[in-house]
Design a protein around this motif. Structure first.
Motif, PDB file in Angstrom:
ATOM      1  N   HIS A  38       0.808  -1.223   0.000  1.00  0.00           N
ATOM      2  CA  HIS A  38       0.000   0.000   0.000  1.00  0.00           C
ATOM      3  C   HIS A  38       0.842   1.275   0.000  1.00  0.00           C
ATOM      4  CE1 HIS A  38      -3.761  -2.155   0.544  1.00  0.00           C
ATOM      5  NE2 HIS A  38      -3.082  -2.977   1.317  1.00  0.00           N
ATOM      6  N   SER A  39       2.133   1.178  -0.304  1.00  0.00           N
ATOM      7  CA  SER A  39       2.983   2.373  -0.208  1.00  0.00           C
ATOM      8  C   SER A  39       2.685   3.417  -1.281  1.00  0.00           C
ATOM      9  CB  SER A  39       4.466   1.979  -0.275  1.00  0.00           C
ATOM     10  OG  SER A  39       4.815   1.589  -1.582  1.00  0.00           O
ATOM     11  N   MET A  40       1.966   3.045  -2.343  1.00  0.00           N
ATOM     12  CA  MET A  40       1.635   4.018  -3.385  1.00  0.00           C
ATOM     13  C   MET A  40       0.158   4.418  -3.355  1.00  0.00           C
ATOM     14  SD  MET A  40       4.241   5.160  -4.953  1.00  0.00           S
ATOM     15  CE  MET A  40       3.544   5.920  -6.415  1.00  0.00           C
ATOM     16  N   ASP A  41      -0.568   4.031  -2.292  1.00  0.00           N
ATOM     17  CA  ASP A  41      -1.957   4.486  -2.151  1.00  0.00           C
ATOM     18  C   ASP A  41      -1.954   5.998  -2.078  1.00  0.00           C
ATOM     19  OD1 ASP A  41      -2.851   1.880  -2.003  1.00  0.00           O
ATOM     20  OD2 ASP A  41      -3.184   1.887   0.159  1.00  0.00           O
ATOM     21  N   PRO A  42      -2.865   6.711  -2.643  1.00  0.00           N
ATOM     22  CA  PRO A  42      -4.028   6.275  -3.396  1.00  0.00           C
ATOM     23  C   PRO A  42      -3.777   6.151  -4.901  1.00  0.00           C
ATOM     24  CG  PRO A  42      -4.196   8.621  -3.068  1.00  0.00           C
ATOM     25  CD  PRO A  42      -2.902   8.172  -2.412  1.00  0.00           C
ATOM     26  N   THR A  43      -2.569   6.468  -5.366  1.00  0.00           N
ATOM     27  CA  THR A  43      -2.284   6.462  -6.797  1.00  0.00           C
ATOM     28  C   THR A  43      -2.375   5.057  -7.385  1.00  0.00           C
ATOM     29  OG1 THR A  43      -0.802   8.332  -6.446  1.00  0.00           O
ATOM     30  CG2 THR A  43      -0.617   7.185  -8.553  1.00  0.00           C
ATOM     31  N   GLN A  47      -1.947  -4.956  -5.482  1.00  0.00           N
ATOM     32  CA  GLN A  47      -2.293  -5.959  -6.492  1.00  0.00           C
ATOM     33  C   GLN A  47      -2.690  -5.356  -7.836  1.00  0.00           C
ATOM     34  OE1 GLN A  47      -1.591  -9.270  -5.678  1.00  0.00           O
ATOM     35  NE2 GLN A  47      -0.816  -8.163  -3.899  1.00  0.00           N
ATOM     36  N   GLU A  48      -2.603  -4.050  -7.983  1.00  0.00           N
ATOM     37  CA  GLU A  48      -2.893  -3.425  -9.277  1.00  0.00           C
ATOM     38  C   GLU A  48      -1.771  -3.764 -10.248  1.00  0.00           C
ATOM     39  OE1 GLU A  48      -4.241   0.914 -11.044  1.00  0.00           O
ATOM     40  OE2 GLU A  48      -3.842   0.689  -8.914  1.00  0.00           O
ATOM     41  N   ARG A  49      -2.113  -3.919 -11.492  1.00  0.00           N
ATOM     42  CA  ARG A  49      -1.116  -4.243 -12.517  1.00  0.00           C
ATOM     43  C   ARG A  49      -0.820  -3.004 -13.349  1.00  0.00           C
ATOM     44  NH1 ARG A  49      -0.225  -9.627 -12.369  1.00  0.00           N
ATOM     45  NH2 ARG A  49      -1.828 -10.858 -11.357  1.00  0.00           N
ATOM     46  N   ILE A  50       0.472  -2.831 -13.622  1.00  0.00           N
ATOM     47  CA  ILE A  50       0.910  -1.694 -14.427  1.00  0.00           C
ATOM     48  C   ILE A  50       1.829  -2.189 -15.541  1.00  0.00           C
ATOM     49  CG2 ILE A  50       0.674  -0.019 -12.552  1.00  0.00           C
ATOM     50  CD1 ILE A  50       3.688  -0.176 -12.098  1.00  0.00           C
ATOM     51  N   ILE A  51       1.955  -1.376 -16.573  1.00  0.00           N
ATOM     52  CA  ILE A  51       2.906  -1.648 -17.649  1.00  0.00           C
ATOM     53  C   ILE A  51       4.062  -0.678 -17.461  1.00  0.00           C
ATOM     54  CG2 ILE A  51       3.296  -1.619 -20.142  1.00  0.00           C
ATOM     55  CD1 ILE A  51       1.505  -3.914 -19.214  1.00  0.00           C
ATOM     56  N   GLU A 132       2.081  18.402  -3.261  1.00  0.00           N
ATOM     57  CA  GLU A 132       1.880  17.121  -3.913  1.00  0.00           C
ATOM     58  C   GLU A 132       0.432  16.661  -3.756  1.00  0.00           C
ATOM     59  OE1 GLU A 132       5.911  14.827  -3.198  1.00  0.00           O
ATOM     60  OE2 GLU A 132       5.106  15.670  -1.329  1.00  0.00           O
ATOM     61  N   SER A 133      -0.347  16.831  -4.793  1.00  0.00           N
ATOM     62  CA  SER A 133      -1.769  16.471  -4.747  1.00  0.00           C
ATOM     63  C   SER A 133      -1.981  14.961  -4.736  1.00  0.00           C
ATOM     64  CB  SER A 133      -2.490  17.071  -5.955  1.00  0.00           C
ATOM     65  OG  SER A 133      -1.917  16.578  -7.157  1.00  0.00           O
ATOM     66  N   TYR A 134      -0.965  14.203  -5.064  1.00  0.00           N
ATOM     67  CA  TYR A 134      -1.099  12.757  -5.198  1.00  0.00           C
ATOM     68  C   TYR A 134      -0.873  11.986  -3.897  1.00  0.00           C
ATOM     69  CZ  TYR A 134       3.803  13.875  -5.954  1.00  0.00           C
ATOM     70  OH  TYR A 134       5.061  14.413  -5.849  1.00  0.00           O
ATOM     71  N   ILE A 135      -0.376  12.627  -2.822  1.00  0.00           N
ATOM     72  CA  ILE A 135      -0.095  11.869  -1.595  1.00  0.00           C
ATOM     73  C   ILE A 135      -1.386  11.550  -0.854  1.00  0.00           C
ATOM     74  CG2 ILE A 135       2.250  12.751  -1.394  1.00  0.00           C
ATOM     75  CD1 ILE A 135       1.326  14.511   0.911  1.00  0.00           C
ATOM     76  N   LYS A 136      -1.343  10.456  -0.115  1.00  0.00           N
ATOM     77  CA  LYS A 136      -2.539   9.973   0.587  1.00  0.00           C
ATOM     78  C   LYS A 136      -2.966  10.915   1.706  1.00  0.00           C
ATOM     79  CE  LYS A 136      -4.567   6.068   2.928  1.00  0.00           C
ATOM     80  NZ  LYS A 136      -4.482   4.688   3.307  1.00  0.00           N
ATOM     81  N   GLU A 137      -1.987  11.353   2.497  1.00  0.00           N
ATOM     82  CA  GLU A 137      -2.272  12.215   3.646  1.00  0.00           C
ATOM     83  C   GLU A 137      -0.983  12.928   4.034  1.00  0.00           C
ATOM     84  OE1 GLU A 137      -3.613   9.299   6.440  1.00  0.00           O
ATOM     85  OE2 GLU A 137      -1.638   8.411   6.655  1.00  0.00           O
ATOM     86  N   PHE A 155      16.240  10.135  -5.379  1.00  0.00           N
ATOM     87  CA  PHE A 155      15.583   9.961  -4.089  1.00  0.00           C
ATOM     88  C   PHE A 155      14.127   9.682  -4.394  1.00  0.00           C
ATOM     89  CE2 PHE A 155      13.676  11.195  -0.072  1.00  0.00           C
ATOM     90  CZ  PHE A 155      14.643  10.880   0.882  1.00  0.00           C
ATOM     91  N   VAL A 156      13.603   8.567  -3.864  1.00  0.00           N
ATOM     92  CA  VAL A 156      12.228   8.161  -4.160  1.00  0.00           C
ATOM     93  C   VAL A 156      11.418   8.048  -2.875  1.00  0.00           C
ATOM     94  CG1 VAL A 156      12.879   6.940  -6.277  1.00  0.00           C
ATOM     95  CG2 VAL A 156      12.799   5.688  -4.120  1.00  0.00           C
ATOM     96  N   MET A 157      10.108   8.270  -3.006  1.00  0.00           N
ATOM     97  CA  MET A 157       9.204   8.111  -1.876  1.00  0.00           C
ATOM     98  C   MET A 157       7.893   7.522  -2.391  1.00  0.00           C
ATOM     99  SD  MET A 157       9.815  11.752   0.102  1.00  0.00           S
ATOM    100  CE  MET A 157       9.143  11.313   1.689  1.00  0.00           C
ATOM    101  N   GLY A 158       7.188   6.826  -1.503  1.00  0.00           N
ATOM    102  CA  GLY A 158       5.859   6.345  -1.828  1.00  0.00           C
ATOM    103  C   GLY A 158       4.840   7.446  -1.617  1.00  0.00           C
ATOM    104  N   ASP A 159       3.704   7.354  -2.301  1.00  0.00           N
ATOM    105  CA  ASP A 159       2.656   8.363  -2.140  1.00  0.00           C
ATOM    106  C   ASP A 159       1.951   8.242  -0.793  1.00  0.00           C
ATOM    107  OD1 ASP A 159       3.361   9.176  -4.653  1.00  0.00           O
ATOM    108  OD2 ASP A 159       1.504   8.557  -5.630  1.00  0.00           O
ATOM    109  N   ASN A 160       2.024   7.074  -0.181  1.00  0.00           N
ATOM    110  CA  ASN A 160       1.476   6.861   1.155  1.00  0.00           C
ATOM    111  C   ASN A 160       2.644   7.058   2.128  1.00  0.00           C
ATOM    112  OD1 ASN A 160       0.146   6.054   3.448  1.00  0.00           O
ATOM    113  ND2 ASN A 160      -0.390   4.024   2.695  1.00  0.00           N
TER     114      ASN A 160
END
Length: 190
Positions: A38-43, A47-51, A132-137, A155-160
């Motif tokens: 869930h580290s990229m929630d809500p984006t 179990q979501e699949r991406i290309i 960042e409008s994409y972060i969960k909270e 440097f990377v971060m998850g959206d959650n």
């Protein structure tokens, strides 16, 4: 009998060529990937699949700010082309269990030379607060932190942000550990 052997050889060689082409495409051009966690929630959901486009990795291109990328979390070791092949879904049966290895989906926040800072639970890049409008909270980190991204790293971060293992814990991600960039999501109903 010779006709049967020729026909069988034709089928086997066609299958071998198709398999080799599929492996080359998925190692160097494009590959499906399943989000785990869930580290990229809500984006992106668990179990979501991406290309994922592998071309930035293949041609050693630096990702842009905001790109969603797949990274190799083993940032303390060098990567080889062998890693690219063994991580391929078509060849994973050849790979041995590698404890501590995980491919993460994260967002690029900092590039080489950037100064990143978390101050009062807000993220700043080169002195400017990021909106960042994409972060969960909002982040709740409790302490102020500062990083300067070294050459040939991101440097990377998850959206959650409150539930993400990212550069704050694993460190800077070498550019050769950025394995691909999300192109689109595959959605279907169950």
């Amino acid at each position: 009998m010779k006709k049967v052997i020729r026909e069988a050889w034709s089928w086997i060689s066609s299958f071998a060529v198709a398999l080799a082409l599929a492996i080359v495409v998925s190692v160097f051009v494009v590959q499906p990937y399943k989000v785990e966690g869930h580290s990229m929630d809500p984006t992106l959901a668990d179990q979501e699949r991406i290309i994922v486009s592998k071309l930035p990795h293949t041609f050693s291109r630096e990702p842009d700010y905001g790109d969603i990328v797949i990274i190799d979390s083993r940032v303390d070791r060098e990567r080889t082309v062998k890693d690219d092949f063994l991580e391929n879904p078509l060849l994973q049966f050849l790979a041995s269990e590698d404890e501590g290895h995980a491919l993460y989906v994260k967002r690029v926040i900092g590039k080489p030379g950037d100064e990143l800072e978390i101050r009062q639970n807000k993220l700043y890049r080169n002195g400017q607060e990021l909106h960042e409008s994409y972060i969960k909270e909002a982040m709740y980190v409790g302490v102020n932190e500062k990083w300067v991204v070294p050459k040939d790293s991101v440097f990377v971060m998850g959206d959650n942000r409150n539930n993400s293992r990212d550069s704050r814990q694993i460190g800077y991600v070498p550019l050769d550990h950025v394995l691909g960039k999300k192109v689109f999501e595959i959605s279907w109903t169950k």
